[in-house]
Design a protein around this motif. Structure first.
Motif, short mmCIF file in Angstrom:
data_model
loop_
_atom_site.label_atom_id
_atom_site.label_comp_id
_atom_site.label_asym_id
_atom_site.label_seq_id
_atom_site.Cartn_x
_atom_site.Cartn_y
_atom_site.Cartn_z
N ASP A 403 1.67 3.74 22.17
CA ASP A 403 0.77 2.96 21.17
C ASP A 403 -0.13 3.74 20.78
OD1 ASP A 403 -0.77 2.61 23.51
OD2 ASP A 403 -0.36 0.42 23.54
N ARG A 404 -0.47 4.87 21.27
CA ARG A 404 -1.62 5.73 20.67
C ARG A 404 -1.43 6.37 19.40
NH1 ARG A 404 -4.06 10.00 24.59
NH2 ARG A 404 -1.98 10.03 25.21
N VAL A 405 -0.28 6.45 19.02
CA VAL A 405 0.08 7.38 17.86
C VAL A 405 0.79 6.44 16.99
CG1 VAL A 405 2.56 7.45 18.69
CG2 VAL A 405 1.72 9.20 17.11
N ARG A 406 0.33 6.69 15.54
CA ARG A 406 0.82 5.93 14.27
C ARG A 406 1.41 7.08 13.26
NH1 ARG A 406 -3.31 2.09 11.95
NH2 ARG A 406 -1.65 1.23 10.77
N VAL A 407 2.53 6.84 12.87
CA VAL A 407 3.09 7.77 11.72
C VAL A 407 3.06 7.35 10.60
CG1 VAL A 407 5.15 9.40 11.40
CG2 VAL A 407 4.42 9.05 13.66
N PHE A 408 2.61 8.09 9.41
CA PHE A 408 2.79 7.53 8.31
C PHE A 408 3.84 8.54 7.30
CE2 PHE A 408 -0.79 6.12 10.14
CZ PHE A 408 -1.13 4.87 9.73
N ASP A 409 4.16 8.01 6.20
CA ASP A 409 4.95 8.78 5.34
C ASP A 409 4.19 8.78 3.82
OD1 ASP A 409 7.02 9.60 6.85
OD2 ASP A 409 8.26 7.82 6.70
N ASP A 410 3.23 7.92 3.88
CA ASP A 410 2.42 7.79 2.61
C ASP A 410 1.04 8.27 2.90
OD1 ASP A 410 2.25 6.86 -0.29
OD2 ASP A 410 0.55 5.57 0.71
N LEU A 411 0.46 9.06 2.00
CA LEU A 411 -1.04 9.21 2.35
C LEU A 411 -2.05 8.36 2.29
CD1 LEU A 411 -2.48 11.91 3.41
CD2 LEU A 411 -3.02 12.54 0.79
N GLY A 412 -1.83 7.52 1.29
CA GLY A 412 -2.66 6.55 0.76
C GLY A 412 -2.85 5.63 2.06
N THR A 413 -1.73 5.22 2.63
CA THR A 413 -1.40 4.14 3.53
C THR A 413 -2.15 4.65 4.81
OG1 THR A 413 0.70 3.39 2.65
CG2 THR A 413 0.27 2.69 5.06
N LEU A 414 -2.26 6.13 5.11
CA LEU A 414 -2.43 6.73 6.22
C LEU A 414 -4.00 6.68 6.02
CD1 LEU A 414 -1.84 10.21 7.79
CD2 LEU A 414 -4.06 9.37 7.60
N VAL A 415 -4.63 6.92 5.16
CA VAL A 415 -6.00 6.96 4.57
C VAL A 415 -6.54 5.36 4.90
CG1 VAL A 415 -7.95 7.01 3.11
CG2 VAL A 415 -6.13 8.56 3.18
N ALA A 416 -5.71 4.43 4.23
CA ALA A 416 -6.45 3.07 4.64
C ALA A 416 -6.26 2.61 5.86
CB ALA A 416 -5.27 2.06 3.48
N GLY A 417 -5.26 2.70 6.80
CA GLY A 417 -5.18 2.37 8.18
C GLY A 417 -6.18 3.19 8.91
N LEU A 418 -6.64 4.35 8.95
CA LEU A 418 -7.40 5.10 9.68
C LEU A 418 -8.80 4.69 9.28
CD1 LEU A 418 -8.37 7.44 11.34
CD2 LEU A 418 -8.09 8.97 9.31
N ALA A 419 -9.04 4.40 7.74
CA ALA A 419 -10.47 3.74 7.53
C ALA A 419 -10.57 2.27 8.17
CB ALA A 419 -10.36 3.73 6.09
N GLN A 420 -9.53 1.45 8.24
CA GLN A 420 -9.68 0.15 8.85
C GLN A 420 -9.92 0.11 10.44
OE1 GLN A 420 -9.72 -2.60 7.40
NE2 GLN A 420 -10.00 -3.76 9.45
N ASP A 421 -9.39 1.55 10.99
CA ASP A 421 -9.30 1.39 12.57
C ASP A 421 -10.70 2.01 13.00
OD1 ASP A 421 -6.67 0.48 12.65
OD2 ASP A 421 -5.79 2.48 13.08
#
Length: 456
Positions: A403-421
């Motif tokens: 559960d330490r890893v998250r995989v994204f296929d969309d760059l915007g979603t990755l940025v949003a998730g990272l900024a939230q975390d």
């Protein structure tokens, strides 16, 4: 002479363009995508740039066409016109060797990892000693602010890449440079798109060894069994090893990263700098040894490293918002990823490291290294992987991280998730050998917006 450079916006070919211009040549060039910052840098030098590969460029009036390894048969109409009309052409490394390096003391830095940083260290040591070297480096050393320059000095430092030269010359680039001083930093399997196995790369490295004269010097990693195998094929040049008891050694660093340097067990001095990680200490040893061959005493080289400012995109801090620091690093091979995380861990201690990875290199896209990725990322607290356009399943490959890893296929979603975390005190380490779609800036903007919302 008028040079027209095909693939001019790559770091290497752009460096050749800058050197040719400094030598007084007329330079024009073309590429598939002409955009800043390279386009701005080249135009500032008076170099005309053309976007695309139209065959009409064959009439530009060039005395010779210099062909980058981005060019392939059947893809660029310009190259087909050059061949059909029998116009003169050569590769970038061959042109450099024939016109710029022939009368130089070339110091070449080869290896799977650390070429750019070690080249930058070596160029800076020579500069600090007043030797004013020319150089061509695959990144921008922050002590200089540019990746290539030509000087009147007899010394020239070059990042010696093992990738192939051109579609018509499949030898590694470094075979052309004929160095008097050659650093062999390390050797692992990479570039799966052109090399079938490790043995094929070792053969190219031995071709390089064959070109170093008997009055030259090979500076080799004493811990690397692959390099030992290369040298066992035959070496006709003195060899100094680093990282081994009989050669150059780095002592245990203190909390600030300072470490002792010894040669054959004899203390040479102490490096005081802000870099961290065993790989950086090994890079330093190689640069000190090579500079010593060019006449710089070890003590002077050690002192110079206190003022070394590293290379852009090597643990470069891109910004800090609300106690969250964002780094940019070029790491794209499992070994480089692991050593980069290890170096950051030594620097930040128990702080959370959020590793953000774009598996973008040709080798990574082929999936050749996917089984090694989980182990290389274990030093991070959280891992974010951009998995778009891969030929393999990043979710499955990174599953051992749980559960330490998250995989994204969309760059915007990755940025949003990272900024939230991300939380205050976190260290966000972004690793890619490309621009990563501007992720660094997008993430910093998102963090600033979140910080403003929280404090406003």
């Amino acid at each position: 002479m008028h040079l027209h450079i095909l693939g001019i916006c790559g770091t290497f070919m752009g460096g050749i363009a800058a050197i040719a211009r400094a030598a007084g040549h007329t330079v024009t060039g073309c590429d598939a995508n002409v955009y800043p910052p390279m386009s701005d840098q080249l135009r500032a030098l008076g170099i005309e740039l053309i976007e695309g590969w139209d065959a009409g460029q064959a009439d530009i009036g060039a005395d010779i066409f210099v062909v980058g390894n981005v060019v392939a048969r059947g893809r660029q109409p310009l190259m087909e016109a050059i061949l059909d009309r029998g116009l003169p052409y050569t590769s970038g490394p061959q042109w450099l060797a024939d016109t710029m390096l022939r009368d130089k003391w070339v110091l070449a830095v080869a290896g799977t990892h650390g070429k750019t940083t070690t080249s930058a260290m070596l160029a800076w040591i020579l500069e600090d000693a007043g030797l004013t070297p020319g150089f061509l480096i695959g990144g921008i050393p922050q002590n200089f602010g540019l990746s290539a320059r030509l000087t009147d000095s007899p010394f020239f430092v070059i990042e010696a890449d093992e990738y192939d030269t051109a579609f018509f010359d499949k030898r590694s680039k470094f075979v052309h440079y004929r160095p008097r001083t050659a650093i062999l930093n390390n050797l692992e399997y990479d570039h799966a798109d052109i090399f079938p196995d490790l043995a094929a790369i070792e053969t190219q490295f031995h071709h390089l060894v064959r070109t170093v004269p008997g009055n030259g010097l090979i500076v080799a990693n004493g811990r690397d069994a692959n390099l030992d195998r290369v040298l066992a094929r035959g070496a006709w040049t003195p060899v100094e090893r680093f990282g081994s008891d009989a050669g150059w050694q780095a002592g245990t660093p203190d909390a600030d990263g300072a470490f002792d340097v010894s040669l054959g067990g004899v203390l040479q001095g102490r490096v005081h700098w802000a870099l961290f990680g065993e790989h950086e200490r090994m890079n330093a040893l190689a640069a000190i040894a090579a500079a010593r061959h060019a006449g710089v005493p070890a003590a002077a080289a050690i002192d110079a490293l206190a003022r070394f400012e590293n290379v852009k995109r090597r643990m470069e801090v891109r910004g800090s918002v609300g106690g969250i620091t964002v780094y940019d690093d070029f790491a794209h091979h499992p070994t480089a990823i692991a050593t980069t995380i290890e170096g950051l861990r030594r620097k930040v201690g128990a702080a959370r490291i959020l590793a953000v990875l774009e598996p973008r290199s040709n080798t990574m896209k082929l999936g050749v290294m996917k089984a090694q990725l989980p182990a290389s990322l274990t030093g991070a607290d959280q891992v974010y992987c951009y998995g778009a356009d891969l030929g393999w399943d990043a979710h499955a490959a990174l599953a051992p991280l749980g559960d330490r890893v998250r995989v994204f296929d969309d760059l915007g979603t990755l940025v949003a998730g990272l900024a939230q975390d991300a939380q205050a005190g976190d260290q966000v380490l972004v690793m890619s050998n490309g621009s990563f779609g501007g992720l660094h800036g997008k993430l910093l903007d998102a963090l600033r917006q979140r910080h403003a919302d929280q404090t406003g």
